[in-house]
Write an enzyme that holds these catalytic residues in place. Structure first.
Site, short mmCIF file in Angstrom:
data_model
loop_
_atom_site.label_atom_id
_atom_site.label_comp_id
_atom_site.label_asym_id
_atom_site.label_seq_id
_atom_site.Cartn_x
_atom_site.Cartn_y
_atom_site.Cartn_z
N ASP A 58 72.52 21.04 11.65
CA ASP A 58 71.08 20.81 11.53
C ASP A 58 70.52 20.59 12.93
O ASP A 58 71.19 20.00 13.78
CB ASP A 58 70.79 19.58 10.65
N GLU A 179 70.97 29.04 -5.25
CA GLU A 179 71.40 27.73 -5.75
C GLU A 179 70.54 27.34 -6.94
O GLU A 179 69.34 27.53 -6.93
CB GLU A 179 71.23 26.71 -4.61
N ARG A 182 69.77 20.92 -9.63
CA ARG A 182 68.58 20.10 -9.86
C ARG A 182 68.73 18.79 -9.13
O ARG A 182 69.83 18.23 -9.09
CB ARG A 182 68.41 19.79 -11.36
N GLU A 183 67.65 18.30 -8.59
CA GLU A 183 67.70 16.99 -7.96
C GLU A 183 68.03 15.96 -9.04
O GLU A 183 67.61 16.08 -10.18
CB GLU A 183 66.37 16.66 -7.29
N PHE A 277 64.04 21.82 -21.73
CA PHE A 277 62.79 22.15 -21.03
C PHE A 277 61.63 22.38 -21.99
O PHE A 277 60.85 23.31 -21.87
CB PHE A 277 62.99 23.36 -20.09
N LEU A 278 61.58 21.50 -22.99
CA LEU A 278 60.44 21.51 -23.92
C LEU A 278 59.80 20.13 -23.95
O LEU A 278 59.22 19.75 -24.97
CB LEU A 278 60.90 21.92 -25.31
N CYS A 288 60.51 22.66 -6.02
CA CYS A 288 60.93 24.02 -6.40
C CYS A 288 59.96 24.76 -7.31
O CYS A 288 59.41 25.79 -6.94
CB CYS A 288 62.30 23.96 -7.07
N LYS A 348 60.63 13.16 -10.69
CA LYS A 348 61.43 13.06 -11.91
C LYS A 348 62.44 11.93 -11.69
O LYS A 348 62.58 11.45 -10.56
CB LYS A 348 62.12 14.38 -12.23
N ARG A 355 57.76 14.84 -3.53
CA ARG A 355 57.03 16.07 -3.22
C ARG A 355 56.42 16.68 -4.48
O ARG A 355 57.11 16.88 -5.46
CB ARG A 355 57.96 17.09 -2.54
C1 UDX Z 1 64.60 22.98 -10.48
C2 UDX Z 1 65.57 23.88 -11.28
O1 UDX Z 1 65.86 23.25 -12.53
C3 UDX Z 1 66.83 24.13 -10.48
O2 UDX Z 1 67.67 25.02 -11.19
C4 UDX Z 1 66.44 24.73 -9.14
O3 UDX Z 1 67.57 24.97 -8.34
C5 UDX Z 1 65.48 23.83 -8.41
O4 UDX Z 1 64.34 23.58 -9.23
P1 UDX Z 1 64.36 20.38 -9.93
O5 UDX Z 1 63.08 20.75 -9.28
O6 UDX Z 1 65.31 19.48 -9.21
O7 UDX Z 1 65.21 21.71 -10.30
O8 UDX Z 1 64.02 19.64 -11.30
P2 UDX Z 1 63.95 19.97 -12.86
O9 UDX Z 1 64.82 19.04 -13.58
O10 UDX Z 1 64.15 21.40 -13.13
O11 UDX Z 1 62.43 19.55 -13.19
C6 UDX Z 1 61.33 20.18 -12.53
C7 UDX Z 1 60.04 19.59 -13.00
O12 UDX Z 1 59.76 19.97 -14.35
C8 UDX Z 1 59.98 18.06 -12.99
O13 UDX Z 1 58.72 17.67 -12.49
C9 UDX Z 1 60.12 17.67 -14.43
O14 UDX Z 1 59.51 16.45 -14.73
C10 UDX Z 1 59.42 18.82 -15.11
N1 UDX Z 1 59.86 19.05 -16.49
C11 UDX Z 1 61.15 19.42 -16.74
C12 UDX Z 1 58.96 18.91 -17.53
O15 UDX Z 1 57.80 18.57 -17.34
N2 UDX Z 1 59.39 19.17 -18.81
C13 UDX Z 1 60.65 19.56 -19.08
O16 UDX Z 1 60.95 19.76 -20.27
C14 UDX Z 1 61.57 19.68 -18.03
#
Ligand code: UDX
Length: 464
Positions: A58, A179, A182-183, A277-278, A288, A348, A355
């Site tokens: 880095d 990649e 997920r965080e 994801f519902l 992301c 989350k 961010r």
């Molecule tokens: C996401 C992708 O899941 C991952 O595969 C990719 O590599 C990076 O982006 P991340 O951003 O870490 O990962 O979080 P994720 O768990 O996917 O949630 C993203 C956002 O969606 C969050 O703000 C979460 O609160 C929201 N979310 C998720 C919802 O509002 N409803 C859901 O049912 C699921």
């Protein structure tokens, strides 16, 4: 097009290569990961954990010094322990020296940020810079792997930049290996990914990556570079659109007297749909989904394709917090002079990342309206404090709730699911509970004396 399934054609070959390595007692691969952000650091730590020799590079010397001392730049469950252990075992190294790292590496991962530009496109300046640096340092054959989320065509761009600037006369190859971590569950996601996508110019180049990932024993798809690049965007944007879809349905549920939790459950039992994801609520945030959706819209327009579906997903998501805020003001009236307890600031649970967090968007609206905000988040308060020092940051949910006119749970941390709501009710000035993530059984809390408001559920205090 490569387009073949690893599990059928290649598993035997990969296993043979691994057996050969074991029989020969050969070393593991020398891996270099450039960029120690979320993706880079987690990837580096996991490859080291699999027994490879990994150098993380880095240009931020403070970050590298911290990592050397075992201080993580981010909060991610399991990361600190894995980094410290592999660093102590001398499998994981940190440096600011790109040149020496590149010269000692066989597989070079580019994992630098690709932020949104004003027009929605991706700013590839960090990728370009790293590609140029690799070209100037290269002293032998290297496999250069794009791990950053980059628009289709970036693999080709990296190849051209390296060809143009390289001082070594020999060959190199560029691979796309997006990649999907997920965080909050990044280590687990990297150790047990649903799939590993390898976009390579030829089968023999793909083999190097296949060998690196083989110990994970996960499904691998080996394809061409462009398809791999699109798989990443299409996956993220599909999930983002799914969230917007359920949020739209939630609005209908709220108006029509239905419950979106029941509707989502009923939909999710259909195996073609599935339950994940519902979750309706405040919409998606983070580093992301919003960025990737904007970027795919931008790319589609570049190719003269109307991104109407993606634009609708974006628009719906933009409206979530303002819509919820209108609900708050409809219930509470003028917010000036009112005290709001805000639980959750991270985008989350299980992360300190704020961010594009919907909770932070709400916080801004609350502050702009003149409300006093008492906030609590298990991890994200230091980052939030830098942006909004005027907020009253508290040490617990109970402290935040004390004297509040309403309580909002904006991030669904587990801690909030299990808090003692009776105690909360007793310390609040007025027991109004806003639950935009729908984590509570409304009936139970209504019986406890709360005025309850979820998202996409029947109006407050109606019998459920
Ligand atoms: C996401 C992708 O899941 C991952 O595969 C990719 O590599 C990076 O982006 P991340 O951003 O870490 O990962 O979080 P994720 O768990 O996917 O949630 C993203 C956002 O969606 C969050 O703000 C979460 O609160 C929201 N979310 C998720 C919802 O509002 N409803 C859901 O049912 C699921």
């Amino acid at each position: 097009m490569l387009g073949w399934d690893y599990s059928r054609e290649f598993k035997c070959l990969a296993n043979q290569r691994i057996t050969d390595r074991l029989v020969r007692g050969s070393r593991d691969l020398n891996v270099v990961v450039i960029g120690t952000g979320y993706v880079g650091l987690v990837t580096g730590a996991v490859f080291a954990d699999l027994g490879n020799d990994v150098v993380c590079v880095d240009k931020d010397s403070l970050k590298i010094e911290d990592l050397e001392r075992g201080k993580m730049p981010i909060f991610e469950p399991g990361l600190e322990e894995m980094v410290k252990r592999n660093h102590a075992d001398a499998r994981l190294h940190f440096t600011t020296e790109l040149k020496s790292a590149v010269q000692g590496g066989e597989v070079l991962f580019i994992a630098v940020p690709t932020p949104s530009k004003g027009d929605g496109g991706s700013d590839l300046s960090a990728v370009r810079e790293v590609a140029t640096g690799i070209a100037r340092a290269m002293n032998g054959y290297k496999v250069v792997v794009n791990k950053s989320t980059v628009p289709v065509g970036t693999g080709d761009l990296v190849r051209r930049i390296i060809s143009e600037h390289k001082v070594w006369s020999g060959e190199f190859d560029v691979v796309s290996n997006p990649e999907f971590l997920r965080e909050g569950s990044a280590i687990q996601d990297t150790l047990r990914p649903d799939r590993i996508v390898i976009g390579a110019p030829s089968k023999s180049v793909a083999m190097t990556l296949l060998e690196l990932y083989a110990p994970l024993e996960r499904p691998m798809l080996i394809t061409d570079v462009e398809s791999a690049e699109i798989i990443k965007y299409a996956s993220n944007c599909f999930l983002a659109a799914r969230i917007s879809f359920i949020n739209l349905v939630a609005d209908l549920c709220e108006q029509a007297g239905a419950d979106v939790l029941q509707v989502a459950k009923g939909m999710g039992y259909d195996q073609r749909i599935g339950p994940q994801f519902l979750d309706a609520g405040l919409g998606f945030g983070g580093s992301c989904f919003p960025k990737d959706l904007e970027s795919l819209i931008h790319t589609m327009r570049k190719y003269s394709i109307d991104p109407v579906l993606l634009e609708a997903a974006w628009k719906i998501n933009q409206e979530r917090v303002p819509r919820f805020f209108r609900k708050m003001t409809a219930v509470l009236g003028e917010l000036e002079g009112k005290t709001i307890a805000l639980l959750g600031l991270a985008f989350k649970p299980n992360t300190d990342d704020i961010r594009k967090a919907k909770a932070m968007e709400l916080l801004k609206l609350l502050l702009d309206s003149g409300a006093t905000v008492r906030a609590y988040d298990p991890q994200a308060m230091p980052r939030a404090r830098e942006l909004y020092p005027a907020v009253q940051y508290c040490d617990s949910v109970y402290e935040a709730a004390t004297g509040a006119d309403a309580l909002v749970v904006a991030t669904e941390w587990n801690e909030f699911r299990h808090m003692n709501l009776r105690r909360i009710r007793d310390v609040m000035r007025v027991p109004i509970l806003f639950d935009p993530r729908n984590i509570y059984y409304s009936e139970r809390y209504q019986k406890m004396g709360f005025v309850y408001h979820g998202m996409g559920r029947k109006a407050a205090n109606s019998v459920q």
